[in-house]
Design a protein around this motif. Structure first.
Motif, mmCIF file in Angstrom:
data_model
loop_
_atom_site.group_PDB
_atom_site.id
_atom_site.type_symbol
_atom_site.label_atom_id
_atom_site.label_comp_id
_atom_site.label_asym_id
_atom_site.label_seq_id
_atom_site.Cartn_x
_atom_site.Cartn_y
_atom_site.Cartn_z
ATOM 1 N N ARG A 141 19.370 2.797 5.722
ATOM 2 C CA ARG A 141 18.375 3.068 6.760
ATOM 3 C C ARG A 141 18.058 4.556 6.922
ATOM 4 N NH1 ARG A 141 19.968 -0.224 12.082
ATOM 5 N NH2 ARG A 141 22.098 0.348 11.465
ATOM 6 N N THR A 142 19.052 5.419 6.762
ATOM 7 C CA THR A 142 18.810 6.851 6.940
ATOM 8 C C THR A 142 17.866 7.377 5.862
ATOM 9 O OG1 THR A 142 21.037 7.072 7.841
ATOM 10 C CG2 THR A 142 19.904 9.099 7.210
ATOM 11 N N GLY A 143 18.073 6.964 4.613
ATOM 12 C CA GLY A 143 17.212 7.412 3.531
ATOM 13 C C GLY A 143 15.789 6.922 3.700
ATOM 14 N N VAL A 144 15.618 5.636 4.020
ATOM 15 C CA VAL A 144 14.274 5.082 4.218
ATOM 16 C C VAL A 144 13.591 5.759 5.402
ATOM 17 C CG1 VAL A 144 12.952 2.995 4.670
ATOM 18 C CG2 VAL A 144 14.971 2.876 3.217
ATOM 19 N N SER A 145 14.350 6.035 6.452
ATOM 20 C CA SER A 145 13.791 6.716 7.621
ATOM 21 C C SER A 145 13.257 8.093 7.247
ATOM 22 C CB SER A 145 14.862 6.848 8.710
ATOM 23 O OG SER A 145 14.387 7.614 9.795
ATOM 24 N N ASN A 146 13.984 8.821 6.378
ATOM 25 C CA ASN A 146 13.504 10.125 5.921
ATOM 26 C C ASN A 146 12.172 10.002 5.190
ATOM 27 O OD1 ASN A 146 15.512 11.978 6.817
ATOM 28 N ND2 ASN A 146 16.916 11.175 5.290
ATOM 29 N N TYR A 147 12.069 8.993 4.316
ATOM 30 C CA TYR A 147 10.810 8.760 3.606
ATOM 31 C C TYR A 147 9.673 8.512 4.590
ATOM 32 C CZ TYR A 147 12.910 8.163 -1.074
ATOM 33 O OH TYR A 147 13.537 8.353 -2.276
ATOM 34 N N LEU A 148 9.884 7.578 5.528
ATOM 35 C CA LEU A 148 8.818 7.157 6.424
ATOM 36 C C LEU A 148 8.366 8.291 7.346
ATOM 37 C CD1 LEU A 148 10.011 3.543 7.321
ATOM 38 C CD2 LEU A 148 8.159 4.218 5.789
ATOM 39 N N VAL A 149 9.307 9.138 7.782
ATOM 40 C CA VAL A 149 8.936 10.288 8.606
ATOM 41 C C VAL A 149 7.980 11.199 7.840
ATOM 42 C CG1 VAL A 149 9.834 12.443 9.568
ATOM 43 C CG2 VAL A 149 10.947 10.288 10.126
ATOM 44 N N MET A 150 8.305 11.502 6.585
ATOM 45 C CA MET A 150 7.446 12.373 5.780
ATOM 46 C C MET A 150 6.104 11.711 5.498
ATOM 47 S SD MET A 150 9.313 14.986 5.609
ATOM 48 C CE MET A 150 8.198 15.955 4.613
ATOM 49 N N LEU A 376 1.977 1.509 8.448
ATOM 50 C CA LEU A 376 3.102 2.408 8.726
ATOM 51 C C LEU A 376 3.943 1.891 9.887
ATOM 52 C CD1 LEU A 376 1.325 5.873 8.332
ATOM 53 C CD2 LEU A 376 3.037 4.885 6.811
ATOM 54 N N LEU A 377 3.287 1.335 10.903
ATOM 55 C CA LEU A 377 4.019 0.788 12.040
ATOM 56 C C LEU A 377 4.899 -0.385 11.609
ATOM 57 C CD1 LEU A 377 4.537 0.782 15.104
ATOM 58 C CD2 LEU A 377 2.552 -0.740 15.350
ATOM 59 N N VAL A 378 4.335 -1.273 10.784
ATOM 60 C CA VAL A 378 5.102 -2.414 10.270
ATOM 61 C C VAL A 378 6.276 -1.924 9.414
ATOM 62 C CG1 VAL A 378 5.006 -4.414 8.711
ATOM 63 C CG2 VAL A 378 3.176 -4.041 10.380
ATOM 64 N N SER A 379 6.043 -0.876 8.630
ATOM 65 C CA SER A 379 7.112 -0.316 7.791
ATOM 66 C C SER A 379 8.236 0.248 8.647
ATOM 67 C CB SER A 379 6.554 0.787 6.888
ATOM 68 O OG SER A 379 5.578 0.281 6.001
ATOM 69 N N VAL A 380 7.867 1.024 9.657
ATOM 70 C CA VAL A 380 8.878 1.649 10.519
ATOM 71 C C VAL A 380 9.693 0.583 11.243
ATOM 72 C CG1 VAL A 380 9.213 3.073 12.570
ATOM 73 C CG2 VAL A 380 7.608 3.808 10.801
ATOM 74 N N ILE A 381 8.993 -0.421 11.805
ATOM 75 C CA ILE A 381 9.697 -1.480 12.535
ATOM 76 C C ILE A 381 10.583 -2.292 11.587
ATOM 77 C CG2 ILE A 381 9.404 -3.626 13.837
ATOM 78 C CD1 ILE A 381 6.825 -2.433 14.984
ATOM 79 N N GLY A 382 10.035 -2.677 10.432
ATOM 80 C CA GLY A 382 10.772 -3.517 9.491
ATOM 81 C C GLY A 382 12.005 -2.851 8.925
ATOM 82 N N PHE A 383 11.875 -1.592 8.490
ATOM 83 C CA PHE A 383 12.997 -0.901 7.868
ATOM 84 C C PHE A 383 13.943 -0.281 8.888
ATOM 85 C CE2 PHE A 383 10.204 -1.199 4.196
ATOM 86 C CZ PHE A 383 11.107 -1.464 3.168
ATOM 87 N N ALA A 384 13.605 -0.376 10.179
ATOM 88 C CA ALA A 384 14.530 0.111 11.205
ATOM 89 C C ALA A 384 15.718 -0.825 11.364
ATOM 90 C CB ALA A 384 13.807 0.263 12.546
ATOM 91 N N GLY A 385 15.549 -2.083 10.971
ATOM 92 C CA GLY A 385 16.649 -3.031 11.046
ATOM 93 C C GLY A 385 17.664 -2.811 9.939
ATOM 94 N N LYS A 386 18.802 -3.479 10.055
ATOM 95 C CA LYS A 386 19.845 -3.335 9.043
ATOM 96 C C LYS A 386 19.439 -3.969 7.716
ATOM 97 C CE LYS A 386 23.791 -3.117 12.219
ATOM 98 N NZ LYS A 386 25.089 -3.747 12.606
ATOM 99 N N LYS A 387 18.608 -5.027 7.799
ATOM 100 C CA LYS A 387 18.199 -5.735 6.590
ATOM 101 C C LYS A 387 16.704 -6.006 6.627
ATOM 102 C CE LYS A 387 22.687 -8.018 5.953
ATOM 103 N NZ LYS A 387 23.391 -9.300 5.719
#
Length: 409
Positions: A141-150, A376-387
């Motif tokens: 989640r931390t790595g994906v979060s970094n991508y999505l922020v950028m 982007l909203l769907v991506s952020v919400i979806g990848f914010a979960g553990k799976k």
């Protein structure tokens, strides 16, 4: 040395080089035949051949980058792939910009199309394929979060901010372009430094391949396998190209030193395969512009064609990773490509525009901005979960279908 050459300079690699360079040389002799106006049958034939050869060479670039990726390991390997794809995109867009006619919106149309293809179609298909085959997949989640922020920041600078502070046409003023270029490139370089260095572990798989599918089968009430069987299944599900033990014990400097000859040879082949794309892209841009004008197709369709050419090889690579249950690799490929596309392509095109005194229109239409924001909203919400699951993949695909409808509205 001979064995290394044979494994790198394969018959398929030679065929790609012969096709790419052969078609380019043939077009030089046919220059007068392709002078405007080109008869429609000849135009269609030439365009199909050129696009097909560019795709063949693009697959060669991605294949070579995949071998380098396997040797270097993630996140370095995925970076090689995404930079290769970004390079091809910049080449194709630059060919259109430097060709005849007015193409002020080609960069916007291409990057927007790539964005929706990556974040909508490819991510959606990967989540659907991976979710149906393995069940819920655990990502880092931390790595994906970094991508999505950028991605959110770069997308805003590229498509939304010019609408608010730029010219009435939706382009940045010259005095605005320079700080935007510096900020974007600087942020991208800082992101790469963190990804390659202190935060590299955040871009690796969060769970062993096959763990998600094992969890899904156990919750469904299936019989659990013994520890020995589970170990065998986990071992057999690993991708053949990867060598995790080697990558864990060796740092990137040691890998470069140990496999210096192989890496240099693969990079040389990569450049030799990219060059035909560079040389053929000008003819493709001219013929494509002529063909779409005769059909009365939407102007943005040219950008969609470029986007499809650019990302088709990496789409197959991402789908293969999803099939193997490597959801973090899917993120590294797709989200990494998106960060590179907006973070490098837009500044490069702005520089080309300044050097050639061309206006680069970046401001997007309200419908495209809305669809990108929803994605982007769907991506952020979806990848914010553990799976992540197949249901989320279906949601991404729905948004992409609506984008296709909006294109012809």
């Amino acid at each position: 040395m001979t064995a290394a050459l044979r494994s790198i300079i394969t018959p398929t690699a030679i065929l790609r080089l012969v096709l790419g360079w052969g078609v380019f040389i043939a077009l030089q002799f046919m220059g007068s035949l392709l002078a405007s106006p080109v008869p429609l049958p000849l135009l269609v034939t030439a365009l199909v051949v050129i696009i097909a050869v560019i795709l063949v060479c693009a697959f060669g670039v991605v294949t070579g980058a995949e071998h380098l990726a396997s040797r270097l390991g993630d996140p370095y390997g995925s970076l090689v792939l995404t930079i290769s794809i970004c390079l091809i995109e910049v080449i194709l867009i630059a060919a259109v910009l430097l060709g005849p006619g007015d193409h002020a919106t080609i960069a916007r149309d291409s990057v927007m199309a790539v964005s929706m293809i990556i974040l909508g179609a490819v991510i959606g298909l990967c989540l659907l394929v991976g979710g149906l085959r393995h069940g819920a997949l655990t990502h880092n989640r931390t790595g994906v979060s970094n991508y999505l922020v950028m991605i959110v920041v770069f997308a805003a600078l590229a498509f939304a901010v010019p609408t608010l502070i730029g010219t009435p046409d939706g382009a940045y003023e010259i005095w605005q372009e320079i700080p935007i270029i510096v900020i974007t490139v600087g942020a991208y370089v800082f992101f790469l430094y963190r990804q390659m260095g202190p935060q590299a572990h955040e871009f690796t798989e969060a769970a062993p391949v096959g763990a998600a599918s094992a969890d899904a089968s156990s919750t469904a009430g299936t019989t659990q396998s013994s520890p020995i069987e589970a170990a065998d299944q986990s071992e057999s599900s690993r991708p053949e190209a990867a060598d995790p033990s080697d990558q864990e014990t060796q740092g990137i400097v040691e890998i470069l030193s140990t496999h210096r000859v192989e890496i240099v040879l693969r990079l040389t082949l990569l450049v030799a395969t990219v060059l035909p794309i560079v040389l053929l892209s000008h003819d493709m841009a001219t013929l494509l512009d002529d063909g779409l004008a005769r059909l009365g197709a939407p102007v943005a369709l040219s950008g969609v064609v470029i986007a499809m050419i650019v990302f088709l090889p990496e789409t197959l690579t991402s789908l293969r990773a999803a099939w193997n249950g490597e959801i973090q690799r899917v993120s590294n490929l797709c989200h990494g490509a998106q960060v590179s596309t907006v973070g490098l392509t837009i500044p490069t095109v702005l520089v080309i525009g300044m050097l050639t005194d061309q206006q680069i229109v970046l401001a997007e239409s309200p419908i495209n901005l809305a669809l990108l924001a929803i994605t982007l909203l769907v991506s952020v919400i979806g990848f914010a979960g553990k799976k992540v699951t197949a249901v989320q993949g279906a949601a991404h695909l729905i948004i992409f279908v609506v984008f296709g409808l909006a294109l012809f509205a």
